[in-house]
Write an enzyme that holds these catalytic residues in place. Structure first.
Site, short mmCIF file in Angstrom:
data_model
loop_
_atom_site.label_atom_id
_atom_site.label_comp_id
_atom_site.label_asym_id
_atom_site.label_seq_id
_atom_site.Cartn_x
_atom_site.Cartn_y
_atom_site.Cartn_z
N ASP A 1 0.84 -1.20 0.00
CA ASP A 1 0.00 0.00 0.00
C ASP A 1 0.87 1.25 0.00
O ASP A 1 2.06 1.21 0.36
CB ASP A 1 -0.88 -0.05 1.26
CG ASP A 1 -2.16 0.76 1.14
OD1 ASP A 1 -2.30 1.52 0.17
OD2 ASP A 1 -3.02 0.64 2.03
N ASP B 1 -10.71 2.06 -3.47
CA ASP B 1 -11.29 1.79 -2.15
C ASP B 1 -12.81 1.81 -2.23
O ASP B 1 -13.47 1.45 -1.24
CB ASP B 1 -10.81 2.82 -1.13
CG ASP B 1 -9.47 2.43 -0.53
OD1 ASP B 1 -9.02 1.30 -0.79
OD2 ASP B 1 -8.88 3.25 0.19
C1 DGJ Z 1 -5.83 1.96 1.81
C2 DGJ Z 1 -6.19 0.74 1.07
O1 DGJ Z 1 -6.67 1.05 -0.19
C3 DGJ Z 1 -7.20 -0.06 1.89
O2 DGJ Z 1 -7.62 -1.16 1.16
C4 DGJ Z 1 -6.56 -0.45 3.17
O3 DGJ Z 1 -5.51 -1.33 2.94
C5 DGJ Z 1 -6.07 0.78 3.91
N1 DGJ Z 1 -5.25 1.61 3.09
C6 DGJ Z 1 -5.33 0.40 5.15
O4 DGJ Z 1 -4.77 1.46 5.79
#
Ligand code: DGJ
Length: 727
Positions: free
Chosen positions: A475, A545
């Site tokens: 991430d 997301d």
């Molecule tokens: C952003 C990601 O896109 C989410 O899926 C998740 O992993 C969060 N970060 C966690 O902090």
């Protein structure tokens, strides 16, 4: 041979595409033609040089006017071409002009790697590379223009290498990777725009006089813009017309620009964004600009898409999972956020195993003191208060249930409230003396520094080696600000933007080399780094997301414009959706996620029993169709920009033996008959059987008459239709 040269005319032939340029008077390189394949070796008459002010040397009094008119293959700053330049320097005397002329060239089978950079790859059997050596004799600077032709695809790639042969250092202020001067005006342009949770919505605009760009100065390719631009004839549609797609194999700042020029020309340039860019080249040093992929289609936007997909599936994505079905995962982020422990994860895994789910992914919150997003990034030590019994115990228990185990990292970041920051406050990107700009209460590690990369790599690899971890979600949750490095001299500070990206690539290369069986999924606060640079390291990228099925229609539709569906991270999540609050049927959430990597992101121990009961069915559907979805040709049938009440797309097997069509009714319709949709890409004279009913149709009638979609009732409803060619 895909590349030939006769009397200074270069001809690059891809499958159905020709690209021509020539060495003209005084050694300038002029762009001649890009489009459908032509037999001619020389089409220089298209340059209409005699219509310009006399070309140099005869017409030296008007050299600037001449240079501002002709289509240049790689335009330089400050010598008379007033359109967007590709190359600009700052020399020892403070001058920015440069002027490159042809010197020599080589043509070789195959394709070179670009040192430290992701790039498409090919073999001696499928591609040919041309290197044009140019020189600015005043600066003693060599500029190599690199072109590779993929002979079985409509693809030409480009990049640039600059070598300083002078005793004095020179600073590169811009090195774009490609320029194409199209003849005429009146084109349209497609770019992909958005923001967090609504990435890559398709925008089509006319290219009018002046500049029109997609760009990022955020240090990553970004949620907001994508390093993609298509120039297309104004009448081009999904299935007809000429389309030129450009995609930048890079994950940092970029510029993708179309420019309506004064003299009936349209210039497209692509490369590292020149704003705030600088690169010092000492004597003998070289700089390589990342690759641009150029795709030509004479059959509309759809064919451009399919060419990108074929190229990326076969010549960019690497590793064990390149051609493999991915394990169906369940991720605990939307299920638990930071509130989980070993017992909770095992209960999710136990329930998931009963439904055929194949991997548990433990997301953010397992390390250091991380119980919210305001601390501990950089402290990659398992929090045994949460992960009771340790990580190996958890992984072993999950494995015993028959599931693989995956883990989340955010390796590029550091929280001010972390042991790492307390020990190394200068390891983040920052400007000494200035307040450090936080985002999600975190700072970015200075990955231009080897010792920082080594620390990050050692921490990550130690965790990966400590248990049977088969997947990593990498991430990256903030953009770059205060771009300064504690370790670079003033003369090299502007290099940090690019050195940071090179540092990320170095880390990922080490990871995939040392852990060849690992499935790496990139992610950046959702889909802020969905670019071909990342695809070189990870065969899949978390797309957004926003997991709402209706929002995903536009996001996945836009993403699939360029990037293969096999790479699009897509999960079924709970309702009301956590981002938009919408309630959609579980079946539709499944049908939309099927056109991606497919997985779940919910608390399977808490969702309604009816939904849980559907999971084994969805798992079976995934196994039945994933080979077709992953490897087939994508045809877009619906167009949400024109009619947002439904969406429809299909995957046709390469041998046309079957097709899976997904139909999604966004809003129910009153008092209408069924909707007739026309399938695409089938074999006209074959008979296709609709698996559900046994009805038979000719390929021709399905494509020309269409197929009446029935049985889809209500808002947000959807259905899959599987047609199989009769033997
Ligand atoms: C952003 C990601 O896109 C989410 O899926 C998740 O992993 C969060 N970060 C966690 O902090």
């Amino acid at each position: 041979m895909g590349i030939t040269c006769q009397n200074g005319c270069f001809k690059l032939d891809a499958k159905n595409t020709s690209y021509l340029f020539s060495v003209i008077e005084d050694g300038y390189l002029a762009h001649v033609y890009f489009g459908k394949k032509i037999p001619d070796q020389n089409a220089d008459y298209l340059l209409r040089l005699n219509e310009h002010p006399l070309p140099p040397p005869q017409g030296d009094r008007d050299r600037a006017v001449f240079l501002d008119h002709i289509p240049l293959e790689y335009p330089c700053m400050g010598i008379g071409d007033f359109r967007e330049p590709c190359l600009q320097v700052l020399d020892k005397d403070g001058m920015s002009a440069c002027d490159i002329r042809y010197v020599s060239h080589t043509i070789e089978k195959g394709k070179h790697k670009l040192p430290g950079l992701p790039a498409t790859f090919g073999s001696e059997n499928d591609c040919t590379t041309l290197t044009i050596h140019c020189a600015d004799t005043h600066l003693n600077l060599e500029v190599q223009l690199l072109y590779t032709v993929f002979e079985d695809l409509d693809v030409i790639t480009r990049s640039v290498r600059v070598v300083n042969h002078a005793k004095d250092a020179v600073t590169l202020r811009r090195v774009l990777s490609a320029c194409v001067d199209f003849d005429g005006s009146g084109y349209d342009m497609i770019t992909l725009h958005g923001a967090w949770a609504r990435e890559r919505h398709i925008i089509r605009t006319p290219v009018t006089p002046g500049t029109h760009a997609a760009s990022s100065m955020r240090g990553e390719s970004s949620h907001q813009d994508n390093p993609f631009l298509a120039l297309l004839s104004r009448n081009a549609t999904e299935d007809t017309g000429e389309v030129y797609g450009f995609n930048f194999v890079y994950s940092g700042n970029f510029l993708a620009q179309a420019e309506g020029c004064p003299y009936d020309k349209t210039r497209v340039v692509m490369g590292i964004h020149p704003q705030d860019f600088g690169w010092l080249l000492e004597e003998g040093e070289s700089f390589v600009a990342p690759e641009v992929v150029m795709v030509y289609s004479d059959e509309g936007i759809g064919k451009m898409t399919r060419t990108f997909h074929d190229l990326y599936r076969n010549h960019l994505i690497r590793g064990e999972y390149k051609d493999k079905k991915r394990p169906i995962l369940i991720n605990n982020w939307e299920a638990t956020y930071f509130d989980f422990d070993t017992d909770k994860l095992i209960s999710i895994a136990r329930e998931a195993a009963k439904s055929g789910i194949e991997m548990l992914v433990m997301d953010d919150g397992w390390f250091g003191n991380r119980n919210s997003d305001n601390c501990a990034l950089g402290d990659w030590v398992v929090n045994e208060d949460k992960i009771k019994g340790g990580l190996k115990h958890l992984v072993d228990e999950v494995n015993k249930l028959g599931l693989k185990f995956g883990i989340w990292f955010e390796p590029e970041m550091i929280s001010p409230d972390s042991d790492l920051y307390r020990a190394h406050p200068d390891w983040c990107i920052h400007i000494p003396g200035r307040q450090r700009t936080l985002c999600r209460e975190q700072l970015v590690l200075d990955l231009s520094r080897k010792e920082v990369r080594d620390y990050v790599y050692d921490s990550v690899s130690k965790i990966l080696s400590s248990a049977n971890i088969e997947y990593v979600k990498w991430d990256m949750n903030r953009q770059l600000t205060d771009v300064g490095s504690a370790s670079l001299p003033a003369s090299r500070q502007r290099e940090l933007w690019h050195r940071y990206v090179l540092g990320v690539y170095d880390l990922m290369e080490r990871l995939v080399t040392d852990f060849p069986h690992l499935l790496l999924e990139n992610c950046s606060g959702g889909g802020a780094r969905f670019d071909p640079g990342m695809l070189y390291y990870s065969p899949q990228i978390w797309c957004s997301d926003d997991t709402d099925a209706m929002e995903r229609l536009r996001i996945q539709h836009g993403t699939s414009m360029v990037y293969p569906v096999s790479a699009i991270g897509a999960h079924v999540s709970d309702v009301p959706n956590h981002t938009v609050g919408r309630v959609t049927p579980f079946a539709t959430r499944g049908n939309v996620a099927l056109s991606g990597t497919f997985g779940y992101e919910l608390d399977i121990t808490h969702i309604p029993q009816d939904d849980r009961d559907l999971i084994p069915q969805q798992v079976a559907t995934y196994h039945k169709y994933n080979d077709l979805i992953r490897t087939g040709d994508l045809y877009r049938i619906g167009d949400l920009c024109r009619d947002s009440s439904y969406d429809c797309w299909s995957f046709v097997a390469k041998d046309k033996s079957e097709v899976l069509m997904t139909y999604v009714q966004v809003l129910g319709r009153a008092n209408y008959q069924s909707r007739c949709v026309r399938l695409k890409g089938l074999q006209r004279d074959a008979v296709y059987v609709l698996e559900e009913t046994g009805q038979e149709f000719s390929g021709a009638v399905l494509m020309q008459g269409g197929f009446p979609v029935t049985g889809v009732y209500g808002d947000f409803s959807s259905k899959l239709f599987h047609f199989v060619r009769k033997k």
